[in-house]
Design a protein around this motif. Structure first.
Motif, PDB file in Angstrom:
ATOM      1  N   LEU A   3       0.838  -1.196   0.000  1.00  0.00           N
ATOM      2  CA  LEU A   3       0.000   0.000   0.000  1.00  0.00           C
ATOM      3  C   LEU A   3       0.875   1.248   0.000  1.00  0.00           C
ATOM      4  CD1 LEU A   3      -2.664  -1.154   2.620  1.00  0.00           C
ATOM      5  CD2 LEU A   3      -2.875  -1.176   0.122  1.00  0.00           C
ATOM      6  N   TYR A   4       0.579   2.161  -0.917  1.00  0.00           N
ATOM      7  CA  TYR A   4       1.325   3.410  -1.061  1.00  0.00           C
ATOM      8  C   TYR A   4       0.343   4.568  -0.881  1.00  0.00           C
ATOM      9  CZ  TYR A   4       5.037   0.515  -3.032  1.00  0.00           C
ATOM     10  OH  TYR A   4       6.001  -0.439  -3.216  1.00  0.00           O
ATOM     11  N   TRP A   5       0.703   5.505  -0.018  1.00  0.00           N
ATOM     12  CA  TRP A   5      -0.193   6.616   0.309  1.00  0.00           C
ATOM     13  C   TRP A   5       0.414   7.931  -0.139  1.00  0.00           C
ATOM     14  CZ3 TRP A   5      -0.394   9.351   5.584  1.00  0.00           C
ATOM     15  CH2 TRP A   5      -1.473  10.256   5.618  1.00  0.00           C
ATOM     16  N   TYR A   6      -0.223   8.580  -1.117  1.00  0.00           N
ATOM     17  CA  TYR A   6       0.193   9.926  -1.517  1.00  0.00           C
ATOM     18  C   TYR A   6      -0.496  10.899  -0.563  1.00  0.00           C
ATOM     19  CZ  TYR A   6       0.542  14.179  -4.356  1.00  0.00           C
ATOM     20  OH  TYR A   6       0.772  15.477  -4.796  1.00  0.00           O
ATOM     21  N   ARG A   7       0.182  11.248   0.496  1.00  0.00           N
ATOM     22  CA  ARG A   7      -0.398  12.039   1.579  1.00  0.00           C
ATOM     23  C   ARG A   7      -0.815  13.433   1.110  1.00  0.00           C
ATOM     24  NH1 ARG A   7       1.667  15.667   5.509  1.00  0.00           N
ATOM     25  NH2 ARG A   7       0.594  15.564   7.540  1.00  0.00           N
ATOM     26  N   GLY A   8      -0.034  14.038   0.225  1.00  0.00           N
ATOM     27  CA  GLY A   8      -0.337  15.397  -0.232  1.00  0.00           C
ATOM     28  C   GLY A   8      -1.632  15.492  -1.006  1.00  0.00           C
ATOM     29  N   GLY A   9      -2.003  14.410  -1.688  1.00  0.00           N
ATOM     30  CA  GLY A   9      -3.271  14.350  -2.383  1.00  0.00           C
ATOM     31  C   GLY A   9      -3.484  15.479  -3.389  1.00  0.00           C
ATOM     32  N   MET A  10      -4.750  15.738  -3.671  1.00  0.00           N
ATOM     33  CA  MET A  10      -5.089  16.714  -4.694  1.00  0.00           C
ATOM     34  C   MET A  10      -4.655  18.136  -4.340  1.00  0.00           C
ATOM     35  SD  MET A  10      -6.214  14.950  -7.153  1.00  0.00           S
ATOM     36  CE  MET A  10      -6.649  16.330  -8.217  1.00  0.00           C
ATOM     37  N   GLN A  11      -4.578  18.456  -3.056  1.00  0.00           N
ATOM     38  CA  GLN A  11      -4.153  19.799  -2.687  1.00  0.00           C
ATOM     39  C   GLN A  11      -2.701  20.041  -3.103  1.00  0.00           C
ATOM     40  OE1 GLN A  11      -4.349  21.061   1.518  1.00  0.00           O
ATOM     41  NE2 GLN A  11      -5.134  22.991   0.728  1.00  0.00           N
ATOM     42  N   SER A  12      -1.833  19.083  -2.806  1.00  0.00           N
ATOM     43  CA  SER A  12      -0.428  19.225  -3.202  1.00  0.00           C
ATOM     44  C   SER A  12      -0.280  19.141  -4.719  1.00  0.00           C
ATOM     45  CB  SER A  12       0.418  18.133  -2.536  1.00  0.00           C
ATOM     46  OG  SER A  12       0.487  18.328  -1.144  1.00  0.00           O
ATOM     47  N   TRP A  13      -1.055  18.250  -5.332  1.00  0.00           N
ATOM     48  CA  TRP A  13      -1.005  18.098  -6.794  1.00  0.00           C
ATOM     49  C   TRP A  13      -1.367  19.413  -7.478  1.00  0.00           C
ATOM     50  CZ3 TRP A  13       0.943  14.028  -9.408  1.00  0.00           C
ATOM     51  CH2 TRP A  13       0.628  13.882 -10.762  1.00  0.00           C
ATOM     52  N   HIS A  14      -2.445  20.037  -7.006  1.00  0.00           N
ATOM     53  CA  HIS A  14      -2.864  21.328  -7.559  1.00  0.00           C
ATOM     54  C   HIS A  14      -1.838  22.419  -7.265  1.00  0.00           C
ATOM     55  CE1 HIS A  14      -6.908  21.083  -9.337  1.00  0.00           C
ATOM     56  NE2 HIS A  14      -7.141  20.103  -8.492  1.00  0.00           N
ATOM     57  N   SER A  15      -1.278  22.404  -6.075  1.00  0.00           N
ATOM     58  CA  SER A  15      -0.360  23.478  -5.682  1.00  0.00           C
ATOM     59  C   SER A  15       0.905  23.488  -6.529  1.00  0.00           C
ATOM     60  CB  SER A  15       0.008  23.356  -4.193  1.00  0.00           C
ATOM     61  OG  SER A  15       0.873  22.256  -3.971  1.00  0.00           O
ATOM     62  N   LEU A  16       1.246  22.338  -7.132  1.00  0.00           N
ATOM     63  CA  LEU A  16       2.410  22.267  -7.999  1.00  0.00           C
ATOM     64  C   LEU A  16       2.047  22.430  -9.468  1.00  0.00           C
ATOM     65  CD1 LEU A  16       4.318  19.379  -6.191  1.00  0.00           C
ATOM     66  CD2 LEU A  16       5.006  21.784  -6.329  1.00  0.00           C
ATOM     67  N   GLY A  17       0.764  22.652  -9.736  1.00  0.00           N
ATOM     68  CA  GLY A  17       0.335  22.918 -11.097  1.00  0.00           C
ATOM     69  C   GLY A  17       0.327  21.701 -12.018  1.00  0.00           C
ATOM     70  N   PHE A  18       0.187  20.519 -11.447  1.00  0.00           N
ATOM     71  CA  PHE A  18       0.184  19.305 -12.263  1.00  0.00           C
ATOM     72  C   PHE A  18      -1.140  19.140 -13.016  1.00  0.00           C
ATOM     73  CE2 PHE A  18       3.663  17.586  -9.476  1.00  0.00           C
ATOM     74  CZ  PHE A  18       4.543  17.293 -10.503  1.00  0.00           C
ATOM     75  N   THR A  19      -1.070  18.371 -14.092  1.00  0.00           N
ATOM     76  CA  THR A  19      -2.218  18.080 -14.948  1.00  0.00           C
ATOM     77  C   THR A  19      -3.309  17.365 -14.165  1.00  0.00           C
ATOM     78  OG1 THR A  19      -0.751  17.878 -16.850  1.00  0.00           O
ATOM     79  CG2 THR A  19      -2.968  16.940 -17.064  1.00  0.00           C
ATOM     80  N   VAL A  20      -4.537  17.836 -14.334  1.00  0.00           N
ATOM     81  CA  VAL A  20      -5.717  17.222 -13.722  1.00  0.00           C
ATOM     82  C   VAL A  20      -6.700  16.889 -14.838  1.00  0.00           C
ATOM     83  CG1 VAL A  20      -7.717  17.629 -12.203  1.00  0.00           C
ATOM     84  CG2 VAL A  20      -5.442  18.441 -11.530  1.00  0.00           C
ATOM     85  N   VAL A  21      -7.336  15.733 -14.739  1.00  0.00           N
ATOM     86  CA  VAL A  21      -8.337  15.344 -15.741  1.00  0.00           C
ATOM     87  C   VAL A  21      -9.678  15.113 -15.051  1.00  0.00           C
ATOM     88  CG1 VAL A  21      -6.688  14.315 -17.339  1.00  0.00           C
ATOM     89  CG2 VAL A  21      -7.722  12.892 -15.547  1.00  0.00           C
ATOM     90  N   LYS A  22     -10.726  15.329 -15.799  1.00  0.00           N
ATOM     91  CA  LYS A  22     -12.064  15.001 -15.334  1.00  0.00           C
ATOM     92  C   LYS A  22     -12.467  13.655 -15.933  1.00  0.00           C
ATOM     93  CE  LYS A  22     -13.691  19.647 -14.317  1.00  0.00           C
ATOM     94  NZ  LYS A  22     -14.754  20.662 -14.521  1.00  0.00           N
ATOM     95  N   PRO A  23     -13.232  12.844 -15.202  1.00  0.00           N
ATOM     96  CA  PRO A  23     -13.522  11.478 -15.635  1.00  0.00           C
ATOM     97  C   PRO A  23     -14.084  11.360 -17.043  1.00  0.00           C
ATOM     98  CG  PRO A  23     -14.219  11.800 -13.382  1.00  0.00           C
ATOM     99  CD  PRO A  23     -13.808  13.146 -13.891  1.00  0.00           C
ATOM    100  N   HIS A  24     -14.893  12.339 -17.481  1.00  0.00           N
ATOM    101  CA  HIS A  24     -15.576  12.197 -18.766  1.00  0.00           C
ATOM    102  C   HIS A  24     -15.164  13.277 -19.754  1.00  0.00           C
ATOM    103  CE1 HIS A  24     -17.986   9.116 -16.918  1.00  0.00           C
ATOM    104  NE2 HIS A  24     -18.356   9.950 -15.979  1.00  0.00           N
ATOM    105  N   GLU A  25     -13.948  13.778 -19.614  1.00  0.00           N
ATOM    106  CA  GLU A  25     -13.465  14.792 -20.550  1.00  0.00           C
ATOM    107  C   GLU A  25     -13.283  14.190 -21.943  1.00  0.00           C
ATOM    108  OE1 GLU A  25      -9.877  16.452 -19.017  1.00  0.00           O
ATOM    109  OE2 GLU A  25     -10.893  18.128 -18.078  1.00  0.00           O
TER     110      GLU A  25
END
Length: 227
Positions: A205-227
């Motif tokens: 089990l691997y836990w990305y603790r920073g989650g979406m908040q950290s992902w967004h804060s670094l400006g990484f690509t985000v996708v929506k499920p039905h884009e």
């Protein structure tokens, strides 16, 4: 003898890191962006539900974090700060470790699965490319909609665990990478704790603790499920 073994181990680790960096660099876009992931890595390409998606950082120097993740204060409970070490054996990872796992998965390693543990309403707002949504409410036995048959099918059909005569065998089970909204979010920790209580090996089990908040804060690509 021990010194030679240790040196070989360190050399192997360094070589592995160098090869990973080369692999990521090879998958980068041809342009030379000003905002890279690391000095040598511009982007990686993953498969998100059958389509290629390039994960990179936002190049706009005036870009700001999504307002959904700009809040600093939420009621605790339930939005309490999570520990760095969730459970013994569980791997807490950051962005570069997550990107490495995403790259391995994109290159055909089916032993890895990326899981967005948030409820579907959060998932619909945007997620990390190639993640699948398995809400914490599906696995947590304390919810009203918990169904042991659904969970058993999830463990066997999706995670590739085996059960015989009521005894679980997780030796061939997948490595699961779980995340939710951030260090204040308890959704992925709940999933992880439930899985461990069922016998799932903590070291898978691997836990990305920073989650979406950290992902967004670094400006990484985000996708929506039905884009």
């Amino acid at each position: 003898m021990k010194r030679h073994v240790a040196a070989a181990s360190v050399s192997g680790a360094v070589l592995s890191a160098l090869l990973f960096g080369q692999a990521l660099a090879a998958s980068s876009t041809t342009e030379d962006p000003s905002v890279k992931i690391t000095r040598d890595i511009s982007s990686i390409t993953v498969i998100d539900h059958g389509r290629k998606v390039v994960i990179e950082r936002n190049q706009n120097p005036n870009n700001t974090i999504d307002p959904e993740y700009a809040k600093t204060s939420r009621d605790c409970p339930p939005f309490c700060v999570q520990p760095m070490q969730l459970l013994p054996g569980v791997h807490t990872i950051g962005e570069l470790e997550l990107l490495k796992l995403l790259k391995q998965h994109a290159d055909g390693d089916d032993s890895i699965m990326i899981i967005d543990s948030r409820t579907p309403d959060w998932y619909a707002k945007g997620t990390i490319p190639s993640a699948v949504n398995i809400p914490w409410t599906t696995i947590y036995r304390g919810t009203d909609n918990y169904d042991p048959f659904i969970v058993e099918n999830l463990l066997t059909d999706t995670f590739h665990a085996k059960v015989k005569d009521g005894i679980w065998d997780f030796r061939g089970a997948k490595k699961l990478v779980l995340f939710c909204n951030g260090p204040w979010c308890g959704q992925s920790p709940t999933n992880i704790k439930e899985l461990v209580s069922m016998g799932y090996p903590a070291d898978k089990l691997y836990w990305y603790r920073g989650g979406m908040q950290s992902w967004h804060s670094l400006g990484f690509t985000v996708v929506k499920p039905h884009e």
